[in-house]
Design a protein around this motif. Structure first.
Motif, PDB file in Angstrom:
ATOM      1  N   GLY A  21       1.109  -1.324   0.003  1.00 55.43           N
ATOM      2  CA  GLY A  21       0.052   0.057  -0.040  1.00 55.43           C
ATOM      3  C   GLY A  21       0.746   1.279  -0.173  1.00 55.43           C
ATOM      4  O   GLY A  21       1.991   1.329   0.547  1.00 55.43           O
ATOM      5  N   LEU A 103      -2.216   2.960  -9.224  1.00 55.80           N
ATOM      6  CA  LEU A 103      -3.021   3.972  -9.516  1.00 55.80           C
ATOM      7  C   LEU A 103      -4.366   3.898  -9.264  1.00 55.80           C
ATOM      8  O   LEU A 103      -5.003   4.893  -8.686  1.00 55.80           O
ATOM      9  CB  LEU A 103      -2.704   4.196 -11.178  1.00 55.80           C
ATOM     10  CG  LEU A 103      -1.354   4.425 -11.699  1.00 55.80           C
ATOM     11  CD1 LEU A 103      -1.064   4.459 -13.129  1.00 55.80           C
ATOM     12  CD2 LEU A 103      -0.702   5.511 -10.788  1.00 55.80           C
ATOM     13  N   LEU A 104      -5.099   2.981  -9.654  1.00 61.46           N
ATOM     14  CA  LEU A 104      -6.429   2.876  -9.423  1.00 61.46           C
ATOM     15  C   LEU A 104      -6.945   2.785  -7.984  1.00 61.46           C
ATOM     16  O   LEU A 104      -7.939   3.222  -7.603  1.00 61.46           O
ATOM     17  CB  LEU A 104      -7.163   1.704 -10.131  1.00 61.46           C
ATOM     18  CG  LEU A 104      -7.101   1.864 -11.584  1.00 61.46           C
ATOM     19  CD1 LEU A 104      -7.844   0.534 -12.499  1.00 61.46           C
ATOM     20  CD2 LEU A 104      -7.850   2.807 -12.220  1.00 61.46           C
ATOM     21  N   ARG A 105      -6.211   2.202  -7.148  1.00 62.34           N
ATOM     22  CA  ARG A 105      -6.205   2.084  -5.686  1.00 62.34           C
ATOM     23  C   ARG A 105      -5.784   3.329  -4.837  1.00 62.34           C
ATOM     24  O   ARG A 105      -6.345   3.449  -3.890  1.00 62.34           O
ATOM     25  CB  ARG A 105      -5.588   0.938  -5.294  1.00 62.34           C
ATOM     26  CG  ARG A 105      -6.060   0.339  -3.896  1.00 62.34           C
ATOM     27  CD  ARG A 105      -5.216  -1.037  -3.642  1.00 62.34           C
ATOM     28  NE  ARG A 105      -3.888  -0.782  -3.209  1.00 62.34           N
ATOM     29  CZ  ARG A 105      -2.878  -1.506  -3.301  1.00 62.34           C
ATOM     30  NH1 ARG A 105      -3.140  -2.968  -3.528  1.00 62.34           N
ATOM     31  NH2 ARG A 105      -1.649  -1.304  -3.183  1.00 62.34           N
ATOM     32  N   GLU A 106      -4.456   3.817  -5.183  1.00 66.60           N
ATOM     33  CA  GLU A 106      -3.880   4.829  -4.306  1.00 66.60           C
ATOM     34  C   GLU A 106      -4.083   6.273  -4.780  1.00 66.60           C
ATOM     35  O   GLU A 106      -3.502   7.193  -4.207  1.00 66.60           O
ATOM     36  CB  GLU A 106      -2.585   4.476  -4.218  1.00 66.60           C
ATOM     37  CG  GLU A 106      -2.095   3.013  -3.848  1.00 66.60           C
ATOM     38  CD  GLU A 106      -2.530   2.584  -2.372  1.00 66.60           C
ATOM     39  OE1 GLU A 106      -2.938   3.280  -1.646  1.00 66.60           O
ATOM     40  OE2 GLU A 106      -2.370   1.352  -2.039  1.00 66.60           O
ATOM     41  N   ILE A 154     -17.640   0.770 -20.780  1.00 65.07           N
ATOM     42  CA  ILE A 154     -16.608  -0.037 -21.326  1.00 65.07           C
ATOM     43  C   ILE A 154     -15.421   0.326 -20.467  1.00 65.07           C
ATOM     44  O   ILE A 154     -14.532  -0.849 -19.984  1.00 65.07           O
ATOM     45  CB  ILE A 154     -16.315   0.369 -22.632  1.00 65.07           C
ATOM     46  CG1 ILE A 154     -17.617   0.376 -23.513  1.00 65.07           C
ATOM     47  CG2 ILE A 154     -15.339  -0.741 -23.215  1.00 65.07           C
ATOM     48  CD1 ILE A 154     -17.542   0.580 -24.745  1.00 65.07           C
ATOM     49  N   GLY A 156     -14.841   1.016 -17.130  1.00 62.94           N
ATOM     50  CA  GLY A 156     -14.861   0.180 -15.893  1.00 62.94           C
ATOM     51  C   GLY A 156     -14.687  -1.063 -16.283  1.00 62.94           C
ATOM     52  O   GLY A 156     -13.884  -1.756 -15.573  1.00 62.94           O
ATOM     53  N   SER A 157     -15.234  -1.649 -16.933  1.00 60.76           N
ATOM     54  CA  SER A 157     -15.006  -3.009 -17.339  1.00 60.76           C
ATOM     55  C   SER A 157     -13.748  -3.647 -17.551  1.00 60.76           C
ATOM     56  O   SER A 157     -13.279  -4.421 -17.291  1.00 60.76           O
ATOM     57  CB  SER A 157     -15.932  -3.479 -18.338  1.00 60.76           C
ATOM     58  OG  SER A 157     -15.959  -4.744 -18.736  1.00 60.76           O
ATOM     59  N   ASN A 159     -11.005  -1.499 -17.127  1.00 58.46           N
ATOM     60  CA  ASN A 159      -9.905  -1.465 -16.078  1.00 58.46           C
ATOM     61  C   ASN A 159     -10.085  -2.388 -14.833  1.00 58.46           C
ATOM     62  O   ASN A 159      -9.006  -3.080 -14.381  1.00 58.46           O
ATOM     63  CB  ASN A 159     -10.435  -0.043 -15.338  1.00 58.46           C
ATOM     64  CG  ASN A 159      -9.953   1.212 -15.844  1.00 58.46           C
ATOM     65  OD1 ASN A 159      -8.881   0.961 -16.520  1.00 58.46           O
ATOM     66  ND2 ASN A 159     -10.755   2.265 -15.755  1.00 58.46           N
ATOM     67  N   TRP A 160     -11.167  -3.060 -14.752  1.00 53.94           N
ATOM     68  CA  TRP A 160     -11.347  -4.107 -13.904  1.00 53.94           C
ATOM     69  C   TRP A 160     -10.621  -5.435 -14.116  1.00 53.94           C
ATOM     70  O   TRP A 160     -10.391  -6.156 -12.955  1.00 53.94           O
ATOM     71  CB  TRP A 160     -12.842  -4.648 -13.768  1.00 53.94           C
ATOM     72  CG  TRP A 160     -13.272  -5.487 -12.574  1.00 53.94           C
ATOM     73  CD1 TRP A 160     -13.546  -6.733 -12.313  1.00 53.94           C
ATOM     74  CD2 TRP A 160     -13.380  -4.674 -11.302  1.00 53.94           C
ATOM     75  NE1 TRP A 160     -13.950  -6.881 -11.326  1.00 53.94           N
ATOM     76  CE2 TRP A 160     -13.847  -5.740 -10.507  1.00 53.94           C
ATOM     77  CE3 TRP A 160     -13.324  -3.436 -10.678  1.00 53.94           C
ATOM     78  CZ2 TRP A 160     -14.100  -5.472  -9.075  1.00 53.94           C
ATOM     79  CZ3 TRP A 160     -13.432  -3.197  -9.347  1.00 53.94           C
ATOM     80  CH2 TRP A 160     -13.918  -4.214  -8.667  1.00 53.94           C
ATOM     81  N   ARG A 163      -7.650  -6.624 -11.760  1.00 56.17           N
ATOM     82  CA  ARG A 163      -8.296  -7.460 -10.769  1.00 56.17           C
ATOM     83  C   ARG A 163      -8.176  -8.890 -10.701  1.00 56.17           C
ATOM     84  O   ARG A 163      -8.015  -9.673  -9.829  1.00 56.17           O
ATOM     85  CB  ARG A 163      -9.490  -7.059 -10.004  1.00 56.17           C
ATOM     86  CG  ARG A 163      -9.304  -5.740  -9.603  1.00 56.17           C
ATOM     87  CD  ARG A 163     -10.858  -5.314  -8.879  1.00 56.17           C
ATOM     88  NE  ARG A 163     -10.808  -5.721  -7.479  1.00 56.17           N
ATOM     89  CZ  ARG A 163     -10.732  -4.838  -6.365  1.00 56.17           C
ATOM     90  NH1 ARG A 163     -10.541  -3.620  -6.617  1.00 56.17           N
ATOM     91  NH2 ARG A 163     -10.803  -5.546  -5.218  1.00 56.17           N
ATOM     92  N   TRP A 164      -8.243  -9.405 -12.136  1.00 55.00           N
ATOM     93  CA  TRP A 164      -8.244 -10.914 -12.086  1.00 55.00           C
ATOM     94  C   TRP A 164      -7.396 -11.370 -13.132  1.00 55.00           C
ATOM     95  O   TRP A 164      -6.984 -12.563 -13.201  1.00 55.00           O
ATOM     96  CB  TRP A 164      -9.663 -11.297 -12.585  1.00 55.00           C
ATOM     97  CG  TRP A 164     -10.278 -10.582 -13.714  1.00 55.00           C
ATOM     98  CD1 TRP A 164     -10.963  -9.634 -13.699  1.00 55.00           C
ATOM     99  CD2 TRP A 164     -10.128 -11.055 -15.120  1.00 55.00           C
ATOM    100  NE1 TRP A 164     -11.277  -9.219 -15.060  1.00 55.00           N
ATOM    101  CE2 TRP A 164     -10.818 -10.241 -15.870  1.00 55.00           C
ATOM    102  CE3 TRP A 164      -9.420 -12.076 -15.767  1.00 55.00           C
ATOM    103  CZ2 TRP A 164     -10.873 -10.182 -17.330  1.00 55.00           C
ATOM    104  CZ3 TRP A 164      -9.523 -12.186 -17.146  1.00 55.00           C
ATOM    105  CH2 TRP A 164     -10.297 -11.375 -17.887  1.00 55.00           C
ATOM    106  N   LEU A 171      -5.838 -17.066 -20.781  1.00 54.86           N
ATOM    107  CA  LEU A 171      -6.231 -16.059 -21.827  1.00 54.86           C
ATOM    108  C   LEU A 171      -5.197 -15.089 -21.856  1.00 54.86           C
ATOM    109  O   LEU A 171      -4.800 -14.384 -21.077  1.00 54.86           O
ATOM    110  CB  LEU A 171      -7.583 -15.305 -21.283  1.00 54.86           C
ATOM    111  CG  LEU A 171      -8.902 -16.258 -21.285  1.00 54.86           C
ATOM    112  CD1 LEU A 171     -10.059 -15.490 -20.421  1.00 54.86           C
ATOM    113  CD2 LEU A 171      -9.148 -16.613 -22.808  1.00 54.86           C
TER     114      LEU A 171
END
Lengths: 191, 191
Positions: A21, A103-106, A154, A156-157, A159-160, A163-164, A171
Motif C-alpha cells: 500500500g 494507480l486505481l487504488r492509491e 466499457i 470500468g469493465s 479497468n477491472w 483485478r483478475w 487467456l
C-alpha cells in the motif's frame, strides 16, 4: 538525472506500493529496495507523493496520446476506433498490472491539487471515448446509446481486468481484448 | 452488543476509511467520531481489521444471498435473471458508495486468512453470475459467449459505478441500471 536509476526507483516504488500500500510504504523502504541511502534517493525524487504523481501522470498521458492518435486517423470507422481503444487500454492494463493496481487504488492519496490534475486528465480521456461513440452514433454505426455512460461502462469493465488478470493465465491479453470488443461492439452496433 | 451503537460505529468507520484510507485511520479516530473512549469502543469491536472484515463479509454475503434467490426463482428466464442481478448489484453500489469504495479499495489490507475468506465468497458470487449466463446460453437465450469473462466484464463495469456515481446526479440508480442492462443484454442476446 540518471534515467536508468530513476526507472529502477519507479519500478521498486510500484512493487512496494502494490504489495504494502502507498501509505504503508516509506521513502526508506524504496531506498532500501534500490540500494541507495535515503539522502541519495532524494537526488532522483522530491517525495513519495511526487513519485506517485509522476506515475499517474505518465500513464494517463500515454492513454490520452493513444486515443488522440486513434481519433486523428481518418481512415478508421468508429467501430474500428472503439475496437483499437479497447485493445490499447487492455494491452496497457495487462502489461502493467502492478502499476494499474497502484494507480486505481492509491490515486486518492495524492494531495488535492495533484489529484485534480489527474482527475482532469482522466476526464479528458473519458471525453475522447465519448467522442468516438458519439461519432459512431452520428454515422449510424452505433445505436443511439447514452454515449458517456457507455464509455464509462466499457472503461470500468476493462479497468477491472487488473483485478483478475494473471500473466501467463489461460487467456492472453489479445484473447481478452477480442472477447471484450465483441461483447461491447455487439452491444451497441446498429443493425 | 447494543446494535444501534454498533451500527453507528460501522458507519463512522466507513466514513473515515473512505475519506482518510483504512491504513491512516486509527481506532482512536473511530472512537472520537462516535464519542466513546477507546476502551469502551473495544466492547463493540475487537480490532480495526475485524471491523473491515465484518463490513466485507456482510456485503458479499448479501450479494450472494440475492443471487441465490434469483437463481432459485423458476419463473424467471435467464435474461430476466441477468437483468435483476445487474439491477440488484447497481442498487447496492449506488446506495452504498462509501462502503463500496472502502471494500473495493481496502480489502487487500486484510490479513491473508481473512482476505482469503472474502476472496472465496467473491469467487462464489462470480460463479453464480457465470451460472446464469451459462444457463442462458444452454437455453438459447444468449449467444455462446465466454460465460466467465462476460460475468467479469459486467461485474467490473457495474462495480466501477462507485467511482463516478453522485447521489442526486442527473441519472438515478434505476436509470443507470436500465442503461447497463440494455447494453449488456443486447451484447449477448441470441438473435
Amino acid at each position: 538525472m540518471a534515467s536508468n536509476k530513476y526507472e529502477e526507483i519507479t519500478k521498486a516504488a510500484v512493487m512496494l506500493f502494490e504489495r504494502k500500500g502507498y501509505h504503508a510504504t516509506s521513502v526508506q523502504d524504496i531506498a532500501d529496495e534500490v540500494g541507495l541511502q535515503k539522502g541519495s534517493l532524494y537526488h532522483y525524487i522530491t517525495s513519495k507523493e511526487d513519485l506517485l504523481m509522476q506515475l499517474a501522470h505518465r500513464s494517463i498521458s500515454e492513454f490520452n496520446g493513444q486515443m488522440e492518435e486513434i481519433l486523428k486517423n481518418a481512415s478508421l470507422t468508429n467501430r474500428e476506433r472503439l475496437h483499437l481503444a479497447i485493445e490499447n487500454h487492455l494491452k496497457y492494463v495487462t502489461k502493467n498490472v502492478q502499476l494499474t493496481t497502484v494507480l486505481l487504488r492509491e490515486a486518492f492519496s495524492l494531495g488535492e491539487d495533484q489529484h485534480q490534475v489527474i482527475q482532469d486528465l482522466t476526464d479528458k480521456y473519458l471525453n475522447l471515448w465519448t467522442q468516438v461513440i458519439e461519432q459512431g452514433i452520428a454515422a449510424g454505426e452505433f445505436r443511439p446509446v447514452h454515449a458517456r455512460i457507455t464509455a464509462l461502462s466499457i472503461l470500468g469493465s476493462i479497468n477491472w481486468v487488473y483485478r483478475w488478470y494473471k500473466e501467463g493465465g489461460k487467456l492472453t491479453a489479445s484473447d481478452i481484448s477480442k472477447l471484450y470488443s465483441d461483447l461491447f461492439l455487439d452491444g451497441i452496433e446498429n443493425r
